[in-house]
Design an enzyme around this catalytic site. Structure first.
Site, mmCIF file in Angstrom:
data_model
loop_
_atom_site.group_PDB
_atom_site.id
_atom_site.type_symbol
_atom_site.label_atom_id
_atom_site.label_comp_id
_atom_site.label_asym_id
_atom_site.label_seq_id
_atom_site.Cartn_x
_atom_site.Cartn_y
_atom_site.Cartn_z
ATOM 1 N N ASP A 1 0.841 -1.293 -0.006
ATOM 2 C CA ASP A 1 -0.097 0.010 0.073
ATOM 3 C C ASP A 1 0.943 1.375 -0.089
ATOM 4 O OD1 ASP A 1 -2.179 -1.793 0.440
ATOM 5 O OD2 ASP A 1 -1.823 -1.744 2.518
ATOM 6 N N GLU B 1 -11.455 -0.366 -3.566
ATOM 7 C CA GLU B 1 -10.536 0.238 -2.382
ATOM 8 C C GLU B 1 -9.496 0.904 -3.086
ATOM 9 O OE1 GLU B 1 -9.416 -3.172 -0.285
ATOM 10 O OE2 GLU B 1 -7.725 -3.848 -1.744
HETATM 11 O O1 FUB Z 1 -3.240 -3.619 3.513
HETATM 12 C C1 FUB Z 1 -4.488 -4.108 3.684
HETATM 13 C C2 FUB Z 1 -5.521 -3.715 2.879
HETATM 14 O O2 FUB Z 1 -5.082 -4.461 1.517
HETATM 15 C C3 FUB Z 1 -5.490 -2.291 2.285
HETATM 16 O O3 FUB Z 1 -6.033 -1.414 3.227
HETATM 17 C C4 FUB Z 1 -6.095 -2.317 0.858
HETATM 18 O O4 FUB Z 1 -6.016 -1.434 -0.060
HETATM 19 C C5 FUB Z 1 -5.271 -3.695 0.337
HETATM 20 O O5 FUB Z 1 -4.130 -3.404 -0.076
#
Ligand code: FUB
Length: 356
Positions: free
Chosen positions: A47, A256
């Site tokens: 991320d 997301e």
């Molecule tokens: O790293 C945990 C979660 O996985 C993140 O918040 C999302 O965007 C995905 O990458």
């Protein structure tokens, strides 16, 4: 600062190493060659939210950890601290500045420090991060430092009216700042359909395929950078006919990982499509949108998730993202960077994580 974990050994056991054009290239077991190599291999990172502060590149990643937890809620993403990385150039040495914030120093948070972002305003740096509170509900917190590498001091409470995951703060040149956030499924956004958190409603899909898709939220921040100045609103994503993207359109709908930047007076809303594993983009005329879907920024990487950021550095654009080259495990990821080309007509040339 280094940790004792050694994902590189796992890599050596799992991958074949060949040399192409003088560069060490690691290949997937199926023979595909990675186009980029991990930026660091002494810790697992994911991320990557990259920013240029005072001419240097700072990366705010998640810090993945080994765990035997695993379920559909994403409990295997059990991160407990944030570390800041930096480099003075693309391809330059990556410095690990050590722990910038610990879960135990966030009074309201209980577990799972997921994808963070950072911003600078009026002499202070702000680290924004999601975590589950003591009721198991994802909220977004903020921590403050005088230095881009921390240590960051967390506010006592999460940001009022914040929920779900993956904060991204976009700033106009004037300093006006907007937070985009949200993620469906394990990110809990669908559990806010009724305006309050619905503990029972933890199905992945709460809307039918022909209904408008759940989407990210956006809220302007107060000049303090510590609070929303308004109720979060929907980030409307439209198809080429001007119709909102639908729940059944898994190839295009928001999942997301929002990231927003401005180029040639247009706002680029970029995001992950989650279960179809793409980073996509949509363009609008205002930070609030609506944004019209345009295409794919990054085609699927190795691993279930990817999550990205985009910076403009010394006249060029760069895409930061993650895959699972070092571990082969979906929750133990490593960050990478690739050049990104935006054409004169404003469209983005898709980045491919494997060499053709
Ligand atoms: O790293 C945990 C979660 O996985 C993140 O918040 C999302 O965007 C995905 O990458």
């Amino acid at each position: 600062m280094k940790t004792s974990s050694s994902p590189y050994l796992t890599l050596l056991a799992a991958m074949v190493i060949t040399t192409i054009n003088g560069y060490a290239q690691t290949a997937q077991p199926d023979g595909k060659k990675y186009a980029q190599q991990p930026l660091v291999s002494h810790i697992y990172t994911a991320d990557p939210s990259a920013h240029v502060f005072n001419g240097r590149i700072y990366i705010y990643p998640s810090h993945d950890v080994v765990t035997d937890k695993s379920n559909a809620n994403g409990d295997h993403f059990d991160m407990r601290d944030y570390r800041v990385l930096s480099m003075d150039s693309i391809g330059g040495k990556v410095e690990d500045h050590g722990v910038a914030l610990n879960l135990s120093d966030v009074p309201w948070a209980e577990r799972q420090l997921w994808a963070p972002d950072a911003a600078y305003r009026n002499g202070k740096y702000y680290l924004y991060f999601p975590a589950k509170d003591k009721a198991g509900i994802f909220r977004i917190g903020v921590a403050v430092s005088k230095s881009p590498v921390g240590p960051f001091i967390a506010q006592p409470n999460s940001i009022k009216n914040s929920y779900s995951i993956d904060p991204c703060v976009f700033q106009e040149d004037s300093g006006e700042s907007y937070m985009y956030f949200g993620g469906i499924w394990g990110g809990q956004l669908q559990q806010w359909e009724k305006g309050v958190f619905d503990q029972e409603e933890n199905r992945k899909e709460v809307r039918t395929a022909d209904q408008v898709a759940i989407t990210a939220k956006v809220a302007r921040l107060k000049p303090s950078m510590l609070e929303f100045s308004e109720e979060p609103k929907d980030v409307v994503l439209l198809d080429s006919l001007g119709k909102p993207l639908l729940t059944g359109d898994h190839e295009k709908r928001f999942f997301e990982g929002a990231w927003v930047f401005k180029h040639q007076n247009k706002y680029y809303f970029t995001y992950s499509t989650g279960n179809t594993h793409k980073i996509s983009y949509a363009i609008g005329d205002s930070p609030y949108g609506p944004f019209t879907y345009k295409g794919v920024v990054l085609s699927p990487v190795q691993g279930w998730t990817t999550h990205h950021s985009i910076i403009h550095f010394k006249g060029s654009f760069y895409l930061f993202y993650h895959d699972t080259q070092l571990s082969g495990k979906s929750h133990l990821r490593n960050i990478k960077v690739a050049p990104l080309k935006i054409l004169d007509n404003g469209s983005i040339e898709t980045v491919h994580p494997f060499v053709p």
